[in-house]
Write a protein that holds these residues in place. Structure first.
Motif, PDB file in Angstrom:
ATOM      1  N   VAL A 179       0.800  -1.219   0.000  1.00 56.41           N
ATOM      2  CA  VAL A 179       0.000   0.000   0.000  1.00 56.41           C
ATOM      3  C   VAL A 179       0.834   1.272   0.000  1.00 56.41           C
ATOM      4  N   ALA A 180       2.173   1.150   0.060  1.00 62.46           N
ATOM      5  CA  ALA A 180       3.022   2.340   0.087  1.00 62.46           C
ATOM      6  C   ALA A 180       4.440   1.957  -0.274  1.00 62.46           C
ATOM      7  N   TYR A 181       5.238   2.980  -0.590  1.00 68.56           N
ATOM      8  CA  TYR A 181       6.659   2.787  -0.849  1.00 68.56           C
ATOM      9  C   TYR A 181       7.436   3.462   0.276  1.00 68.56           C
ATOM     10  N   GLY A 182       8.215   2.676   1.000  1.00 67.58           N
ATOM     11  CA  GLY A 182       8.986   3.223   2.099  1.00 67.58           C
ATOM     12  C   GLY A 182       9.338   2.135   3.106  1.00 67.58           C
ATOM     13  N   GLU A 183      10.180   2.383   4.086  1.00 65.25           N
ATOM     14  CA  GLU A 183      10.445   3.770   4.403  1.00 65.25           C
ATOM     15  C   GLU A 183      11.729   4.218   3.728  1.00 65.25           C
ATOM     16  N   ILE A 184      11.705   5.406   3.177  1.00 62.75           N
ATOM     17  CA  ILE A 184      12.843   5.968   2.473  1.00 62.75           C
ATOM     18  C   ILE A 184      13.141   7.344   3.066  1.00 62.75           C
ATOM     19  N   GLY A 185      14.353   7.819   2.843  1.00 62.03           N
ATOM     20  CA  GLY A 185      14.665   9.145   3.358  1.00 62.03           C
ATOM     21  C   GLY A 185      16.107   9.295   3.751  1.00 62.03           C
ATOM     22  N   LEU A 186      16.322  10.008   4.855  1.00 61.51           N
ATOM     23  CA  LEU A 186      17.660  10.369   5.309  1.00 61.51           C
ATOM     24  C   LEU A 186      17.807  10.093   6.798  1.00 61.51           C
ATOM     25  N   ASP A 187      18.956   9.553   7.175  1.00 58.26           N
ATOM     26  CA  ASP A 187      19.286   9.357   8.582  1.00 58.26           C
ATOM     27  C   ASP A 187      20.717   9.829   8.794  1.00 58.26           C
ATOM     28  N   PHE A 188      20.843  11.077   9.265  1.00 54.06           N
ATOM     29  CA  PHE A 188      22.150  11.663   9.522  1.00 54.06           C
ATOM     30  C   PHE A 188      22.550  11.523  10.989  1.00 54.06           C
ATOM     31  N   PHE A 189      21.778  10.723  11.748  1.00 51.33           N
ATOM     32  CA  PHE A 189      22.124  10.442  13.136  1.00 51.33           C
ATOM     33  C   PHE A 189      23.142   9.310  13.204  1.00 51.33           C
ATOM     34  N   ARG A 190      22.831   8.219  12.508  1.00 49.55           N
ATOM     35  CA  ARG A 190      23.727   7.059  12.551  1.00 49.55           C
ATOM     36  C   ARG A 190      24.653   6.994  11.335  1.00 49.55           C
ATOM     37  N   ASN A 191      24.223   7.591  10.209  1.00 49.18           N
ATOM     38  CA  ASN A 191      25.069   7.637   9.020  1.00 49.18           C
ATOM     39  C   ASN A 191      25.609   6.259   8.620  1.00 49.18           C
ATOM     40  N   LEU A 192      24.741   5.252   8.614  1.00 51.30           N
ATOM     41  CA  LEU A 192      25.169   3.913   8.228  1.00 51.30           C
ATOM     42  C   LEU A 192      25.381   3.780   6.727  1.00 51.30           C
ATOM     43  N   SER A 193      24.839   4.713   5.957  1.00 57.10           N
ATOM     44  CA  SER A 193      25.204   4.881   4.554  1.00 57.10           C
ATOM     45  C   SER A 193      25.752   6.297   4.394  1.00 57.10           C
ATOM     46  N   VAL A 225      25.267   9.342  -0.704  1.00 55.80           N
ATOM     47  CA  VAL A 225      24.542   8.183  -1.229  1.00 55.80           C
ATOM     48  C   VAL A 225      23.087   8.224  -0.761  1.00 55.80           C
ATOM     49  N   GLN A 226      22.872   8.552   0.501  1.00 54.53           N
ATOM     50  CA  GLN A 226      21.506   8.662   1.011  1.00 54.53           C
ATOM     51  C   GLN A 226      20.697   9.669   0.196  1.00 54.53           C
ATOM     52  N   ILE A 227      21.275  10.813  -0.066  1.00 53.70           N
ATOM     53  CA  ILE A 227      20.560  11.867  -0.793  1.00 53.70           C
ATOM     54  C   ILE A 227      20.229  11.412  -2.210  1.00 53.70           C
ATOM     55  N   ARG A 228      21.201  10.803  -2.885  1.00 50.30           N
ATOM     56  CA  ARG A 228      20.960  10.347  -4.257  1.00 50.30           C
ATOM     57  C   ARG A 228      19.894   9.250  -4.303  1.00 50.30           C
ATOM     58  N   ARG A 229      19.991   8.291  -3.413  1.00 53.68           N
ATOM     59  CA  ARG A 229      19.028   7.187  -3.411  1.00 53.68           C
ATOM     60  C   ARG A 229      17.633   7.644  -2.975  1.00 53.68           C
ATOM     61  N   PHE A 230      17.567   8.627  -2.100  1.00 51.91           N
ATOM     62  CA  PHE A 230      16.272   9.184  -1.705  1.00 51.91           C
ATOM     63  C   PHE A 230      15.561   9.725  -2.934  1.00 51.91           C
ATOM     64  N   GLY A 231      16.269  10.503  -3.732  1.00 46.62           N
ATOM     65  CA  GLY A 231      15.663  11.046  -4.947  1.00 46.62           C
ATOM     66  C   GLY A 231      15.231   9.962  -5.913  1.00 46.62           C
ATOM     67  N   GLU A 232      16.061   8.948  -6.076  1.00 48.57           N
ATOM     68  CA  GLU A 232      15.717   7.850  -6.982  1.00 48.57           C
ATOM     69  C   GLU A 232      14.464   7.114  -6.516  1.00 48.57           C
ATOM     70  N   GLN A 233      14.364   6.894  -5.217  1.00 41.41           N
ATOM     71  CA  GLN A 233      13.211   6.148  -4.706  1.00 41.41           C
ATOM     72  C   GLN A 233      11.934   6.973  -4.723  1.00 41.41           C
ATOM     73  N   LEU A 234      12.058   8.275  -4.577  1.00 45.26           N
ATOM     74  CA  LEU A 234      10.878   9.126  -4.762  1.00 45.26           C
ATOM     75  C   LEU A 234      10.341   8.980  -6.188  1.00 45.26           C
ATOM     76  N   GLU A 235      11.242   8.965  -7.157  1.00 47.82           N
ATOM     77  CA  GLU A 235      10.819   8.814  -8.543  1.00 47.82           C
ATOM     78  C   GLU A 235      10.207   7.435  -8.786  1.00 47.82           C
ATOM     79  N   LEU A 236      10.775   6.407  -8.163  1.00 49.01           N
ATOM     80  CA  LEU A 236      10.222   5.066  -8.312  1.00 49.01           C
ATOM     81  C   LEU A 236       8.816   4.997  -7.723  1.00 49.01           C
ATOM     82  N   ALA A 237       8.630   5.588  -6.553  1.00 47.89           N
ATOM     83  CA  ALA A 237       7.293   5.613  -5.944  1.00 47.89           C
ATOM     84  C   ALA A 237       6.297   6.312  -6.852  1.00 47.89           C
ATOM     85  N   GLN A 238       6.745   7.395  -7.495  1.00 49.86           N
ATOM     86  CA  GLN A 238       5.880   8.099  -8.439  1.00 49.86           C
ATOM     87  C   GLN A 238       5.492   7.188  -9.598  1.00 49.86           C
ATOM     88  N   ASP A 239       6.468   6.463 -10.139  1.00 48.63           N
ATOM     89  CA  ASP A 239       6.183   5.537 -11.239  1.00 48.63           C
ATOM     90  C   ASP A 239       5.207   4.448 -10.816  1.00 48.63           C
TER      91      ASP A 239
END
Length: 255
Positions: A88-102, A106-120
């Protein structure tokens, strides 16, 4: 009527008693649970769980912690999973600058890509934002897609909440609203219209009072809803109905 708009029933913390956890949620008045995948394996497990239980639905996406392992096949597999009927949804996607495990870039680029995928995929998005308020708002504001979705486990102040609402997003309130020091979140709850709120557990994490310190589960969403109702000076039943209606609309869940 209540909907737990965000849980992680697919995690191993529930492997030994998942049936009982879901039964307790139903007994507590929860009508639906959305279980959220965080990587490919968990997304597959979330979809399988949703297929197994009538009251469980799934969201699929790659959590910011895991985006460092995305490769060319990842999004094809996500498309396949997203086509399953109880997603029923696409996620969870976004940014985590607390732990920075990625890495942040890379987080910023992939966030944008996944927003576009959710739109598609024509799915609403579930946004993870931890210690990245400014960057999250910048990306969502500049996104040209249809802005519809949820700011999960909201941790900003009212000024941020207002901007999220203006962009068309719901604000989801976790069990932290019951914590003694959560004054900023309580101010957000008081000021955001109930018609823009959801309630969630993020189970097994962020267990509300009076069970803080134990594993969270979907039955405990009632404690969050009770606190939100109190803050908004509403009857619990009214608040539960409104937030459930909000969740059913954004997720296209028919109850």
């Amino acid at each position: 009527m209540m909907i737990d708009s965000h849980a992680h029933l697919e995690l191993p913390e529930f492997d030994s008693d998942r049936d009982e956890v879901i039964a307790r949620a139903k007994e507590a008045g929860v009508d639906a649970i959305v279980t959220i995948g965080i990587d490919l394996d968990d997304c597959l497990k979330a979809v399988e769980i949703a297929d197994r239980y009538d009251m469980v639905y799934a969201a699929v996406g790659i959590h910011p912690h895991e985006v460092k392992v995305i490769d060319r096949q990842t999004y094809d597999r996500m498309r396949d999973l997203a086509a399953r009927p109880k997603v029923v949804a696409y996620g969870e996607i976004g940014l985590d600058f607390f732990r920075n495990l990625s890495p942040r870039d890379v987080q910023i680029r992939r966030f944008g890509e996944q927003l576009e995928l959710a739109q598609d995929l024509n799915l609403p998005v579930i946004i993870h934002d931890r210690e990245a308020h400014r960057e999250t708002l910048e990306i969502l504001s500049s996104w040209k897609g249809q802005r519809r979705g949820i700011i999960h486990c909201f941790s900003g102040d009212y000024a941020m909440a207002r901007k999220c609402l203006d962009l068309g997003f719901y604000i989801s309130i976790p069990g932290t609203v019951t914590f003694t020091k959560a004054d900023t979140l309580r101010d957000v709850v008081r000021r955001v219209p109930a018609e823009s709120l959801l309630v969630e557990t993020d189970a097994p994490f962020l267990t509300p009072e009076p069970h803080r310190g134990k594993r969270n589960e979907s039955a405990y969403v009632k404690y969050t809803a009770m606190r939100v109702a109190e803050l908004k000076e509403m009857k619990f039943e009214e608040l539960a109905e409104i937030t459930s209606r909000n969740a059913s609309e954004i997720f296209s869940i028919k109850l």
